[in-house]
Design a protein around this motif. Sequence first.
Motif, PDB file in Angstrom:
ATOM      1  N   GLU A  11       0.837  -1.177   0.000  1.00 47.31           N
ATOM      2  CA  GLU A  11       0.000   0.000   0.000  1.00 47.31           C
ATOM      3  C   GLU A  11       0.883   1.241   0.000  1.00 47.31           C
ATOM      4  N   LEU A  12       0.347   2.337  -0.515  1.00 50.30           N
ATOM      5  CA  LEU A  12       1.045   3.614  -0.548  1.00 50.30           C
ATOM      6  C   LEU A  12       0.578   4.433   0.648  1.00 50.30           C
ATOM      7  N   ILE A  35       5.925   3.129  -0.259  1.00 45.80           N
ATOM      8  CA  ILE A  35       5.212   1.910  -0.596  1.00 45.80           C
ATOM      9  C   ILE A  35       5.592   0.861   0.442  1.00 45.80           C
ATOM     10  N   ASN A  58       5.175  -3.051   1.709  1.00 43.57           N
ATOM     11  CA  ASN A  58       4.787  -4.411   1.339  1.00 43.57           C
ATOM     12  C   ASN A  58       4.146  -5.020   2.578  1.00 43.57           C
ATOM     13  N   PRO A  87       7.907  -2.327  -7.011  1.00 41.23           N
ATOM     14  CA  PRO A  87       6.715  -1.734  -6.392  1.00 41.23           C
ATOM     15  C   PRO A  87       6.389  -0.360  -6.976  1.00 41.23           C
ATOM     16  N   ALA A 136       2.721   2.541  -7.439  1.00 43.60           N
ATOM     17  CA  ALA A 136       1.315   2.845  -7.184  1.00 43.60           C
ATOM     18  C   ALA A 136       0.864   3.900  -8.182  1.00 43.60           C
ATOM     19  N   LYS A 176       9.557  -1.322   3.420  1.00 44.33           N
ATOM     20  CA  LYS A 176       9.020  -0.150   2.742  1.00 44.33           C
ATOM     21  C   LYS A 176      10.115   0.502   1.919  1.00 44.33           C
ATOM     22  N   CYS A 231       8.893   6.501  -2.643  1.00 48.65           N
ATOM     23  CA  CYS A 231       8.575   6.662  -4.060  1.00 48.65           C
ATOM     24  C   CYS A 231       8.220   8.121  -4.300  1.00 48.65           C
ATOM     25  N   VAL A 286      -2.711   0.130  -6.214  1.00 48.20           N
ATOM     26  CA  VAL A 286      -1.471  -0.638  -6.117  1.00 48.20           C
ATOM     27  C   VAL A 286      -1.769  -2.054  -6.605  1.00 48.20           C
TER      28      VAL A 286
END
Length: 187
Positions: free
Chosen positions: A1-2, A22, A24, A33, A35, A64, A67, A84
């Motif tokens: 998720e972002l 981001i 995981n 990864p 988004a 993480k 980004c 994502v």
Amino acid sequence: ELRDLTPIKSKYGKSMRFIGEIFNTGTDAIGYPAAKVTFYDSAGTAVDSGTCASLIRVLPANDKVPCSFSIFKSLDWATYKIEVTPFAPSFQGDVADIGITDIKFTPKRGYKPDTLEGKLTNKSTFKAKNVWAIVSLYDANKKIVGADSTLVAGNDLEAGQAGLFSAKVYEVAGTPDSYRVIAIGYS
């Protein structure tokens, strides 16, 4: 998720840069990864979009990576939607074991940016190619406020070799209080 998607209005021109992280949240590694972020005006019409991505090829579970991306078409947006789509890592080589030492943080002074410098050492038994330092700056609340990526001096590191890096973060969304450095390199 972002998480912690934060806008930074450019001091020059009509653009806006976004930074985030981001995460995981799964139990398996994910590859490349990214988004997709779509921006909407108050009527619900899509006005711009961007992809928040990182250079990392394999993101382990429960880790993480910062980004960033920029938008240029419209700075007049009301909401956004994040999508994502995690993928299994497709990278077929080996991930290098890169040590990080001698980190020095220099806060912004005048026109000079926030700077993180240090040394990366290839602890692997193979040559690490395209070795990068990925840096994140955090405010006192542990929210990301800046990020940058920079190649190590020489780009590649032979087994046991070290190289210096210097990352410069020109635009931040707040006052940096702490930092994180991730080193990546691949066979």
